[in-house]
Design an enzyme around this catalytic site. Structure first.
Site, PDB file in Angstrom:
ATOM      1  N   ASN A 165      46.528  38.837  63.615  1.00 22.52           N
ATOM      2  CA  ASN A 165      46.730  37.417  63.330  1.00 22.52           C
ATOM      3  C   ASN A 165      47.994  37.159  62.511  1.00 22.52           C
ATOM      4  O   ASN A 165      48.188  36.045  62.005  1.00 22.52           O
ATOM      5  CB  ASN A 165      45.516  36.843  62.588  1.00 22.52           C
ATOM      6  N   GLU A 187      54.787  36.764  70.485  1.00 24.66           N
ATOM      7  CA  GLU A 187      53.787  37.809  70.273  1.00 24.66           C
ATOM      8  C   GLU A 187      54.401  39.203  70.364  1.00 24.66           C
ATOM      9  O   GLU A 187      53.945  40.138  69.704  1.00 24.66           O
ATOM     10  CB  GLU A 187      52.633  37.673  71.274  1.00 24.66           C
ATOM     11  N   LYS A 240      38.874  38.748  73.452  1.00 25.90           N
ATOM     12  CA  LYS A 240      38.660  37.450  72.820  1.00 25.90           C
ATOM     13  C   LYS A 240      38.732  36.356  73.883  1.00 25.90           C
ATOM     14  O   LYS A 240      39.699  36.285  74.643  1.00 25.90           O
ATOM     15  CB  LYS A 240      39.718  37.180  71.756  1.00 25.90           C
ATOM     16  N   HIS A 286      49.726  33.808  62.463  1.00 26.02           N
ATOM     17  CA  HIS A 286      48.845  32.863  63.131  1.00 26.02           C
ATOM     18  C   HIS A 286      48.245  31.803  62.211  1.00 26.02           C
ATOM     19  O   HIS A 286      47.927  30.705  62.684  1.00 26.02           O
ATOM     20  CB  HIS A 286      47.713  33.607  63.847  1.00 26.02           C
ATOM     21  N   LYS A 317      48.289  46.768  70.808  1.00 33.55           N
ATOM     22  CA  LYS A 317      47.045  46.007  70.665  1.00 33.55           C
ATOM     23  C   LYS A 317      45.836  46.887  70.960  1.00 33.55           C
ATOM     24  O   LYS A 317      44.811  46.796  70.279  1.00 33.55           O
ATOM     25  CB  LYS A 317      47.056  44.787  71.592  1.00 33.55           C
ATOM     26  N   ARG A 365      24.323  34.473  80.838  1.00 35.05           N
ATOM     27  CA  ARG A 365      24.405  35.262  79.602  1.00 35.05           C
ATOM     28  C   ARG A 365      25.395  36.423  79.700  1.00 35.05           C
ATOM     29  O   ARG A 365      25.328  37.381  78.930  1.00 35.05           O
ATOM     30  CB  ARG A 365      23.023  35.767  79.172  1.00 35.05           C
ATOM     31  N   HIS A 382      48.963  28.626  63.893  1.00 35.70           N
ATOM     32  CA  HIS A 382      47.928  27.769  64.463  1.00 35.70           C
ATOM     33  C   HIS A 382      47.974  26.377  63.844  1.00 35.70           C
ATOM     34  O   HIS A 382      47.706  25.374  64.530  1.00 35.70           O
ATOM     35  CB  HIS A 382      46.548  28.384  64.247  1.00 35.70           C
TER      36      HIS A 382
END
Length: 369
Positions: A252, A193, A151, A255, A234, A129, A259
């Protein structure tokens, strides 16, 4: 890459609600990993996750650094590549961690690019966990983006990064000397990026990149400065919005279409290449719709093209819209898109899938620099 006689160690402090940690950016700093891990995590044992490309290059150095601190440092090398960022590999990593008998007091060390960082971070987030993770990024893309912010994710058949968790690292160590062993294509991929961050928050950096494109032959100190500035950009967003409920969504930029390009290509195209193309496509569309200042798309195209990155895509529009329908940024019959309003500013807009189809039609027109 040229070697600088003096490349100072840069420390960027990240302070989120769940954890505060340092991002260290420098040259030839991997030898100090052991003591840094001890100080940052207090862990009894580190477990190194790498891949079959990075392991032969840097695992021995990492093991020596950890052994010097008295750690035994077991490791696991996953097969390299985005195509392996799935549940099967995640299971293999978790099994290896369990077989090494790590406890809740221990830490995972992610040594590699964004795929390793994402997958190892997700494994750390779900093992018992949640245990700690230290990120040691070895690609430009991972240094400026995926290693910072917490992330972690793997891909599902339906789309990219659909399965994941938030887990802030306890430490990030970015050694720009590792960039010298990247293939030119992988190095350039990371610049996608970098350009995105410049468009979002730093016009001076954007202009510098347009006039002096980032190259693998750049001075170590210059590379470290660019990496550190991207981490700062960031960091400022993540500190404000750790769980992506507001401001962090602007990261994003490029993105949603990017993506879709990536997924439509079967992940054969690099993430940074897809983000760069997605950024240009979105800028062209939003300028045509009057949402961005006049001339913005052309400025972004010039900067992207100067880095050797694509400014458009030849993937069928209907394929891009189909993939966007499975994107994690979708909300019911709508999807969030990030609009670059000017260099240094962006906003989140929620559009219907029909409107998104129009954006793709306007932006992905086949035009390029």
């Amino acid at each position: 890459m040229s070697t600088s006689a003096t490349t100072p160690l840069r420390t960027i402090a990240v302070q989120t609600a769940s954890r505060s940690y340092d991002v260290l950016v420098g040259a030839d700093i991997l030898g100090g990993l052991g003591s840094r891990v001890r100080t940052a995590t207090g862990a009894s044992r580190p477990f190194v996750v790498t891949d079959t490309t990075v392991g032969p290059l840097y695992l021995t150095r990492i093991e020596e650094a950890l052994h010097a601190e008295g750690y035994d440092a077991p490791s696991f090398a996953m097969p390299a590549g985005e195509v392996n960022k799935h549940l099967g590999t995640l299971g293999d990593v978790c099994q290896a961690i369990a077989q090494a008998e790590l406890s809740r007091d221990d830490t995972v060390v992610a040594l590699g690019g964004g795929v390793v960082g994402d997958l190892a971070g997700f494994a750390a987030a779900i093992y018992m966990r949640g245990i700690q993770v230290v990120q040691v990024p070895t690609t430009l893309l991972a240094m400026v983006d995926s290693s910072v912010g917490g992330k972690t994710a793997i891909d599902a058949t339906a789309g990219k990064n659909l399965l994941g968790a938030f887990l802030q690292p306890s430490l990030v160590m970015a050694d720009v000397q590792t960039l010298s062993t990247l293939s030119p294509e992988v190095f350039v991929d990371g610049i996608g990026e970098v350009v995105k961050h410049a468009v979002l928050a730093d016009e001076a950096l954007f202009e510098e990149l347009t006039v002096h494109p980032l190259t693998q032959a750049a001075d170590e100190d210059y590379l470290a400065r660019v990496v550190a500035r991207n981490v700062e950009i960031k960091r400022d967003v993540v500190n404000t919005d750790e769980r992506e409920r507001g401001l962090r969504q602007t990261l994003n930029l490029g993105h949603t279409i990017g993506h879709a390009i990536e997924a439509s290509s079967g992940y054969r195209l690099g993430h940074g290449h897809c983000v760069a193309a997605g950024l240009c496509c979105m800028a062209r569309a939003t300028e045509a719709l009057g949402w961005s200042e006049p001339g913005l798309a052309r400025r972004i195209e010039r900067c992207v093209a100067a880095q050797g990155l694509p400014t458009t895509t030849d993937i069928a529009h209907e394929d891009l819209v189909y993939q966007a329908a499975f994107d994690k940024k979708r909300h019911g019959d709508s999807v969030n898109v990030i609009v670059p309003t000017a260099i240094g500013s962006a906003e989140v807009r929620r559009v219907s899938l029909e409107e998104f189809s129009r954006i793709v039609e306007l932006g992905c027109s086949g035009r390029s620099c």
